[in-house]
Design a protein around this motif. Structure first.
Motif, PDB file in Angstrom:
ATOM      1  N   LEU A 114     -11.067   7.534 -10.370  1.00  0.00           N
ATOM      2  CA  LEU A 114     -11.502   7.066  -9.051  1.00  0.00           C
ATOM      3  C   LEU A 114     -10.320   6.766  -8.148  1.00  0.00           C
ATOM      4  N   HIS A 115      -9.112   6.695  -8.721  1.00  0.00           N
ATOM      5  CA  HIS A 115      -7.902   6.371  -7.953  1.00  0.00           C
ATOM      6  C   HIS A 115      -6.858   7.462  -8.168  1.00  0.00           C
ATOM      7  N   PRO A 116      -7.061   8.621  -7.562  1.00  0.00           N
ATOM      8  CA  PRO A 116      -6.124   9.739  -7.755  1.00  0.00           C
ATOM      9  C   PRO A 116      -4.725   9.389  -7.268  1.00  0.00           C
ATOM     10  N   THR A 117      -3.752  10.106  -7.813  1.00  0.00           N
ATOM     11  CA  THR A 117      -2.365   9.680  -7.664  1.00  0.00           C
ATOM     12  C   THR A 117      -1.656  10.103  -6.387  1.00  0.00           C
ATOM     13  N   TYR A 118      -2.159  11.105  -5.703  1.00  0.00           N
ATOM     14  CA  TYR A 118      -1.377  11.716  -4.617  1.00  0.00           C
ATOM     15  C   TYR A 118      -1.363  10.875  -3.335  1.00  0.00           C
ATOM     16  N   LYS A 119      -1.023   9.618  -3.449  1.00  0.00           N
ATOM     17  CA  LYS A 119      -1.055   8.741  -2.279  1.00  0.00           C
ATOM     18  C   LYS A 119      -0.002   9.113  -1.240  1.00  0.00           C
ATOM     19  N   TRP A 120       1.112   9.695  -1.691  1.00  0.00           N
ATOM     20  CA  TRP A 120       2.153  10.121  -0.751  1.00  0.00           C
ATOM     21  C   TRP A 120       1.652  11.237   0.160  1.00  0.00           C
ATOM     22  N   GLU A 121       0.833  12.115  -0.392  1.00  0.00           N
ATOM     23  CA  GLU A 121       0.298  13.204   0.415  1.00  0.00           C
ATOM     24  C   GLU A 121      -0.806  12.702   1.349  1.00  0.00           C
ATOM     25  N   VAL A 122      -1.586  11.729   0.898  1.00  0.00           N
ATOM     26  CA  VAL A 122      -2.592  11.121   1.777  1.00  0.00           C
ATOM     27  C   VAL A 122      -1.896  10.478   2.983  1.00  0.00           C
ATOM     28  N   GLY A 123      -0.829   9.721   2.724  1.00  0.00           N
ATOM     29  CA  GLY A 123      -0.080   9.093   3.809  1.00  0.00           C
ATOM     30  C   GLY A 123       0.524  10.123   4.749  1.00  0.00           C
ATOM     31  N   ARG A 124       1.040  11.201   4.183  1.00  0.00           N
ATOM     32  CA  ARG A 124       1.650  12.259   5.011  1.00  0.00           C
ATOM     33  C   ARG A 124       0.602  12.933   5.890  1.00  0.00           C
ATOM     34  N   ARG A 125      -0.552  13.227   5.328  1.00  0.00           N
ATOM     35  CA  ARG A 125      -1.592  13.904   6.107  1.00  0.00           C
ATOM     36  C   ARG A 125      -2.105  13.019   7.236  1.00  0.00           C
ATOM     37  N   LEU A 126      -2.227  11.737   6.972  1.00  0.00           N
ATOM     38  CA  LEU A 126      -2.595  10.805   8.051  1.00  0.00           C
ATOM     39  C   LEU A 126      -1.513  10.793   9.124  1.00  0.00           C
ATOM     40  N   ALA A 127      -0.270  10.823   8.686  1.00  0.00           N
ATOM     41  CA  ALA A 127       0.845  10.757   9.630  1.00  0.00           C
ATOM     42  C   ALA A 127       0.913  11.983  10.528  1.00  0.00           C
ATOM     43  N   ILE A 128       0.681  13.176   9.968  1.00  0.00           N
ATOM     44  CA  ILE A 128       0.786  14.353  10.822  1.00  0.00           C
ATOM     45  C   ILE A 128      -0.376  14.408  11.823  1.00  0.00           C
ATOM     46  N   TRP A 129      -1.526  13.845  11.438  1.00  0.00           N
ATOM     47  CA  TRP A 129      -2.617  13.747  12.414  1.00  0.00           C
ATOM     48  C   TRP A 129      -2.188  12.824  13.556  1.00  0.00           C
ATOM     49  N   SER A 181       0.822  -1.210   0.000  1.00  0.00           N
ATOM     50  CA  SER A 181       0.000   0.000   0.000  1.00  0.00           C
ATOM     51  C   SER A 181       0.856   1.259   0.000  1.00  0.00           C
ATOM     52  N   ALA A 182       0.624   2.135  -0.979  1.00  0.00           N
ATOM     53  CA  ALA A 182       1.364   3.391  -1.042  1.00  0.00           C
ATOM     54  C   ALA A 182       0.991   4.294   0.132  1.00  0.00           C
ATOM     55  N   VAL A 183      -0.292   4.376   0.464  1.00  0.00           N
ATOM     56  CA  VAL A 183      -0.720   5.193   1.606  1.00  0.00           C
ATOM     57  C   VAL A 183      -0.064   4.687   2.882  1.00  0.00           C
ATOM     58  N   GLY A 184      -0.087   3.374   3.080  1.00  0.00           N
ATOM     59  CA  GLY A 184       0.503   2.789   4.282  1.00  0.00           C
ATOM     60  C   GLY A 184       1.996   3.048   4.375  1.00  0.00           C
ATOM     61  N   TYR A 185       2.700   2.900   3.249  1.00  0.00           N
ATOM     62  CA  TYR A 185       4.144   3.109   3.267  1.00  0.00           C
ATOM     63  C   TYR A 185       4.498   4.559   3.560  1.00  0.00           C
ATOM     64  N   PHE A 186       3.850   5.509   2.880  1.00  0.00           N
ATOM     65  CA  PHE A 186       4.211   6.917   3.088  1.00  0.00           C
ATOM     66  C   PHE A 186       3.817   7.396   4.486  1.00  0.00           C
ATOM     67  N   PHE A 187       2.761   6.817   5.038  1.00  0.00           N
ATOM     68  CA  PHE A 187       2.438   7.079   6.437  1.00  0.00           C
ATOM     69  C   PHE A 187       3.590   6.619   7.319  1.00  0.00           C
ATOM     70  N   ALA A 188       4.052   5.399   7.094  1.00  0.00           N
ATOM     71  CA  ALA A 188       5.139   4.841   7.900  1.00  0.00           C
ATOM     72  C   ALA A 188       6.427   5.633   7.723  1.00  0.00           C
ATOM     73  N   LYS A 189       6.705   6.065   6.504  1.00  0.00           N
ATOM     74  CA  LYS A 189       7.928   6.824   6.242  1.00  0.00           C
ATOM     75  C   LYS A 189       7.937   8.129   7.030  1.00  0.00           C
ATOM     76  N   GLU A 190       6.816   8.849   7.004  1.00  0.00           N
ATOM     77  CA  GLU A 190       6.726  10.109   7.737  1.00  0.00           C
ATOM     78  C   GLU A 190       6.842   9.882   9.236  1.00  0.00           C
ATOM     79  N   LEU A 191       6.171   8.847   9.717  1.00  0.00           N
ATOM     80  CA  LEU A 191       6.195   8.536  11.144  1.00  0.00           C
ATOM     81  C   LEU A 191       7.608   8.171  11.592  1.00  0.00           C
TER      82      LEU A 191
END
Length: 512
Positions: free
Chosen positions: A383-398, A216-226
């Motif tokens: 239906l599957h927009p590309t900015y998954k890195w930003e989605v992961g980052r925004r989840l991470a900062i929350w 998962s791109a969202v999961g990975y970028f969340f983990a990277k930021e964290l």
């Protein structure tokens, strides 16, 4: 421990089935090469093994316990599995040694005392009639990611997508090639194998190479930021199914426990994915959950019913883990729902904004958070927009702010209240920086006739003042109330959540 009996029963069936297959294959070979005496002895051994568990049966572990895993720090840790009935099992890890005796069904479990952060790999020994060594284990933070295709969206896709329009958000197309951080570990749930025992003990992987390409791109970028901000190991579990509605992720019992669904028919296979893909994880300690799902239910034009389904999911998952863990989720991205044909419902320009409104109701539950993605789609037909890195980052900062208590801005403006005066409406927001000022677009205003018109909006002294020359006595305000929103109301570098002051769900949705 809960779930052990169910789990071990499944393991017993699987093990017996495998044993019968292997036994049949062995017998065929024996018939060709062995004497009748040897054949008789072989049959005797097989029959004896089927009547009772072999005293020398090997220890079996669930898929989620393997080498390369991250264990959740600062919480008691469950280690469990299956072996022969009456067998003594010893677990040794991080200076601790715990023992357990299997029950008459072969279940065993130990609980390790809470562990401190450990960035250096350690090994775990699990001993009985045989010894299993799990290596390269870290101790840090563990999160579960779940949902449908936008959560499942794999890292390998980043190398194939067009360059995004918003260059300020970056474009890590080569992230898989660059990823070399061994402090991030990933576990990709396979819905067909999670309930089976693990024989190779390598279900977890370091977040790199082929394992990362499928994750998962969202999961990975969340983990990277964290990991970067906390400086501790991070483990992420991805359990998502493309196209899935929310119902399969909720147990039938959870629906039965929610009063809203009394006497209502529940479609979409309740529990279909919960049973094989979530329930087997509930003994594994985690810090919290990330959720990205809703498109399938939005296609059904759901509003309040979806809010109650999310409520049932959140509360039942917390009950299953016996923790009121953080639950952070993603507002589905803009999409042209009104242009899609549906045989079941009529989809309109209001379909998605009304769904966003339903998603937002869950912010009223404790320890929840929702990020906006209203600015994260370059194409309304995607239906599957590309900015998954930003989605992961925004989840991470929350998570960094609310779970890890870092003093950072983690949310854009969230509507709180409105005051109506002649010719204007004055709105209060949570997370609106008092230093912000200036005009913003995306607001509409209506009077008693309910006709909304484009409005002028200005940020002043921590509030937003909205007016329109056509509306002398305003009664309702809306912001980004469209499936293709174009508003530019930001604060703290993050977009405001879409909203309407004439929100009917405020009174309809009950959190208790």
């Amino acid at each position: 421990m809960r779930q052990f009996s169910v789990w071990s029963s499944r393991i017993s069936v699987i093990a017996s089935f495998r044993f019968l297959i292997e036994a049949k294959q062995s017998l065929c070979k024996v018939k060709k090469i062995a004497s009748s005496y040897l054949l008789a002895m072989t049959i005797t051994i097989i029959l004896t093994s089927l009547v009772t568990i072999n005293a020398n049966a090997k220890i079996l572990l669930p898929q989620i316990l393997s080498s390369n895993m991250v264990l959740q720090r600062d919480k008691p840790i469950n280690i469990w599995g299956f072996a022969a009935a009456g067998e003594r099992i010893t677990v040794t890890f991080a200076g601790q040694k715990k023992e357990a005796l299997t029950d008459n069904k072969g279940n065993w479990a130990v609980v390790l005392n809470p562990l401190k952060t450990a960035a250096q790999p350690q090994s775990m020994l699990i001993s009985g009639s045989n010894t299993i060594e799990l290596s390269n284990i870290l101790v840090g933070e563990v999160w579960l990611c779940s949902g449908q295709s936008n959560m499942e969206y794999a890292m390998r896709k980043l190398a194939k997508i067009p360059k995004p329009k918003n260059e300020k958000l970056g474009f890590p197309a080569d992230e898989v090639v660059q990823a070399k951080n061994k402090q991030i570990r990933i576990f990709l749930v396979n819905r067909k194998t999670l309930i089976k025992p693990d024989s190779i003990h390598k279900s977890w992987s370091v977040a790199e190479d082929s394992a990362l390409r499928s994750f998962s791109a969202v999961g990975y970028f969340f983990a990277k930021e964290l990991q970067q901000k906390l400086g501790v190991p991070v483990g992420v579990i991805s359990s998502a199914v493309p196209g899935s509605a929310i119902e399969p992720w909720i147990s039938e019992k959870a629906f039965a426990d929610e009063a809203y669904f009394k006497d209502k028919k529940i479609g979409n296979d309740p529990g279909k994915f919960y049973v094989p893909m979530i329930e087997p994880l509930t003994n594994f300690k985690i810090r919290g959950v990330l959720w990205y799902q809703g498109e399938t239910n939005c296609f059904l034009n759901e509003t309040i019913s979806y809010a109650y389904k999310m409520k049932a999911l959140i509360q039942s998952w917390r009950k299953a883990w016996r923790e009121e863990f953080p639950f952070y989720y993603v507002q589905i991205a803009p999409f042209d729902y009104s242009k899609q044909k549906s045989e079941k419902v009529v989809l309109s320009a209001d379909t998605e904004p009304a769904f966003w409104e339903a998603q937002e109701q869950l912010l009223r539950l404790p320890n929840t958070g929702m990020i906006s993605t209203s600015d994260l789609n370059d194409n309304g037909g995607d239906l599957h927009p590309t900015y998954k890195w930003e989605v992961g980052r925004r989840l991470a900062i929350w998570a960094l702010a609310k779970t890890y208590h870092q003093k950072i801005d983690f949310s854009g403006p969230i509507y709180q209240a409105v005051t109506f005066k002649t010719n204007q409406a004055i709105l209060n927001f949570e997370h609106l920086n008092v230093k912000d000022s200036g005009t913003v677009a995306g607001f509409t205003l209506a009077g008693a006739n309910g006709k909304f018109v484009p409005a002028n909006a200005e940020i002043k002294a921590g509030k937003v003042w909205v007016s329109a020359k056509e509306v002398l006595h305003p009664k309702a305000v809306r912001y980004n109330w469209a499936e293709n929103p174009s508003g530019n109301f930001y604060s703290n570098g993050l977009p405001a959540l879409p909203f309407r002051t004439d929100n009917p769900l405020t009174q309809q949705f009950k959190i208790n």
